[in-house]
Design a protein around this motif. Structure first.
Motif, PDB file in Angstrom:
ATOM      1  N   LEU A  61       0.828  -1.209   0.000  1.00 43.82           N
ATOM      2  CA  LEU A  61       0.000   0.000   0.000  1.00 43.82           C
ATOM      3  C   LEU A  61       0.859   1.255   0.000  1.00 43.82           C
ATOM      4  O   LEU A  61       0.575   2.224  -0.720  1.00 43.82           O
ATOM      5  N   ALA A  62       1.911   1.259   0.833  1.00 41.46           N
ATOM      6  CA  ALA A  62       2.772   2.436   0.914  1.00 41.46           C
ATOM      7  C   ALA A  62       3.522   2.673  -0.384  1.00 41.46           C
ATOM      8  O   ALA A  62       3.764   3.815  -0.777  1.00 41.46           O
ATOM      9  N   ALA A  63       3.887   1.586  -1.063  1.00 41.08           N
ATOM     10  CA  ALA A  63       4.657   1.725  -2.296  1.00 41.08           C
ATOM     11  C   ALA A  63       3.783   2.029  -3.507  1.00 41.08           C
ATOM     12  O   ALA A  63       4.272   2.552  -4.512  1.00 41.08           O
ATOM     13  N   ALA A  64       2.492   1.710  -3.420  1.00 43.48           N
ATOM     14  CA  ALA A  64       1.603   1.914  -4.564  1.00 43.48           C
ATOM     15  C   ALA A  64       1.536   3.375  -4.964  1.00 43.48           C
ATOM     16  O   ALA A  64       1.549   3.717  -6.146  1.00 43.48           O
ATOM     17  N   GLU A  65       1.445   4.261  -3.991  1.00 40.81           N
ATOM     18  CA  GLU A  65       1.400   5.704  -4.252  1.00 40.81           C
ATOM     19  C   GLU A  65       2.081   6.412  -3.087  1.00 40.81           C
ATOM     20  O   GLU A  65       1.432   6.767  -2.096  1.00 40.81           O
ATOM     21  N   GLY A  67       3.403   8.632  -0.253  1.00 45.46           N
ATOM     22  CA  GLY A  67       2.891   9.859   0.341  1.00 45.46           C
ATOM     23  C   GLY A  67       1.389   9.961   0.399  1.00 45.46           C
ATOM     24  O   GLY A  67       0.849  10.853   1.056  1.00 45.46           O
ATOM     25  N   ALA A  68       0.691   9.045  -0.278  1.00 42.83           N
ATOM     26  CA  ALA A  68      -0.773   9.133  -0.308  1.00 42.83           C
ATOM     27  C   ALA A  68      -1.407   8.575   0.961  1.00 42.83           C
ATOM     28  O   ALA A  68      -2.396   9.125   1.459  1.00 42.83           O
ATOM     29  N   LEU A  69      -0.849   7.472   1.481  1.00 43.63           N
ATOM     30  CA  LEU A  69      -1.465   6.790   2.614  1.00 43.63           C
ATOM     31  C   LEU A  69      -0.538   6.796   3.824  1.00 43.63           C
ATOM     32  O   LEU A  69       0.677   6.643   3.694  1.00 43.63           O
ATOM     33  N   ASP A  70      -1.135   6.987   4.979  1.00 42.59           N
ATOM     34  CA  ASP A  70      -0.443   6.810   6.254  1.00 42.59           C
ATOM     35  C   ASP A  70      -0.896   5.459   6.804  1.00 42.59           C
ATOM     36  O   ASP A  70      -1.945   5.351   7.443  1.00 42.59           O
ATOM     37  N   VAL A  71      -0.123   4.420   6.517  1.00 44.76           N
ATOM     38  CA  VAL A  71      -0.534   3.042   6.818  1.00 44.76           C
ATOM     39  C   VAL A  71      -0.134   2.684   8.248  1.00 44.76           C
ATOM     40  O   VAL A  71       1.025   2.803   8.628  1.00 44.76           O
ATOM     41  N   ARG A  72      -1.115   2.207   9.020  1.00 48.20           N
ATOM     42  CA  ARG A  72      -0.896   1.782  10.398  1.00 48.20           C
ATOM     43  C   ARG A  72      -1.270   0.313  10.537  1.00 48.20           C
ATOM     44  O   ARG A  72      -2.229  -0.140   9.900  1.00 48.20           O
ATOM     45  N   THR A  73      -0.538  -0.411  11.325  1.00 49.84           N
ATOM     46  CA  THR A  73      -0.815  -1.836  11.515  1.00 49.84           C
ATOM     47  C   THR A  73      -1.561  -2.060  12.831  1.00 49.84           C
ATOM     48  O   THR A  73      -1.257  -1.422  13.843  1.00 49.84           O
TER      49      THR A  73
END
Length: 333
Positions: A61-65, A67-73
């Motif tokens: 998800l982070a690599a797809a775009e 700066g677009a997503l702030d991914v949290r686990t």
């Protein structure tokens, strides 16, 4: 042959054209620029499941775009649902034994929910399977696109401006102006609750709750504008109203989400009454008040600032008023 009057009229036309060009540039920029530059920026989303599985999905998800997503686990689906209903994230990819599925909350932002559905479609295409989507907090069936709340941004802003404009012209005593502004804002809240809630079904908070939120938002705008008018007269009122319309309305995030606006501007929009009012309405309508603290503080601060400005205006007005006995009266001998 031109007359002196014609030459004067021609000379006046030049600054009028310049003023028109500047105003149109400002208005078009204020409304079109945020719309054209709408895109995810550090949009908070979650990936839930076993660490080994979530790490791979989070990285994808982070690599797809970038700066677009702030991914949290998160550890599991229950935690993901709680994070969505607490307005900590807009959605979550849950990785389970039967593959990933997506949780969204269209009530938080239909635009974001649609964007996350596209992300889920991309994940499904990469894995060769269909990613199931569940809307955890959906928009009401009577307004599935959230159009009513999105369209309310400008009327709510204009309601506060109109309130301040009428009160400043109809009521002379400054203390009564504050009371009149609150009364008119309350009526505006009642009308909004009836139209958006009872009639259109665009919000699902109780009638009195919606009334209170909208009244607070309109009062925040009206009181500050009245305070600016008390101190700086028409120029203060005009500048304050321009900020509300040209910045507060397009940066409110009601048509999309604050995280979709150009960097920094979404945050600014949430510090102005229209954005704070919209966010507070979403929180009380669908999320049991989760995330309501910050917009409530923002609107209360604006109201307090307006009262302080009104008090300063009253003090200044009393100093300007000539003393009753400043001129000695002649007394007959």
């Amino acid at each position: 042959m031109s007359t002196p009057s014609a030459r004067r009229d021609a000379a006046r036309l030049v600054p009028l054209l310049a003023v028109l060009a500047v105003l149109l540039t400002v208005v078009l920029t204020a409304f079109a620029w945020p719309a054209v530059n709408t895109a995810p920026r550090d949009l908070p989303v979650a990936v839930a499941g076993p660490p080994a599985a979530t790490a791979q999905v989070a990285a994808a998800l982070a690599a797809a775009e970038p700066g677009a997503l702030d991914v949290r686990t998160l550890p599991d689906e229950q935690a993901a649902r709680a994070a969505i209903t607490d307005r900590e994230v807009y959605g979550a990819v849950v990785v389970g034994a039967d593959g990933p599925h997506l949780l969204v909350a269209s009530a938080a932002s239909p635009v974001v929910a649609q964007s996350l559905r596209q992300v889920a479609a991309g994940l499904g295409a990469a894995s060769g399977s269909t990613v199931r989507v569940e809307d955890v907090v959906p928009t009401p069936a009577s307004d599935p696109r959230g159009a009513g709340l999105a369209a309310a941004a400008l009327p709510l802003a204009l309601g506060g401006i109109l309130t301040a404009g009428l009160v400043s012209r109809m009521i002379r005593r400054i203390p009564l102006r504050a009371a009149a502004a609150v009364a008119m804002a309350t009526v505006g809240g009642m009308v909004t609750a009836t139209v958006l809630g009872t009639w259109l079904g665009s919000v699902q908070s109780g009638w009195w709750t919606t009334t209170g939120v909208v009244a607070l938002g309109m009062a925040a705008t009206a009181l500050v504008l009245l305070g600016l008018h008390a101190l700086f007269r028409e120029i203060g009122f005009a500048l304050g109203a321009a900020v509300i319309v040209l910045l507060g309305n397009p940066l409110s995030g009601l048509t999309s989400a604050p995280e979709l606006l150009p960097s920094g501007w979404g945050t600014l929009g949430q510090l102005l009454p229209p954005g704070a009012t919209g966010t507070l309405l979403r929180s009380v309508s669908w999320f049991d008040g989760a995330g309501a603290g910050t917009p409530l503080l923002v609107l209360s601060t604006w109201c307090a600032a307006g009262l302080v400005l009104l008090g300063a205006g009253a003090l200044l007005s009393s100093r300007r008023r000539p003393a009753l006995h400043s001129v000695p009266l002649a007394v007959p001998a």
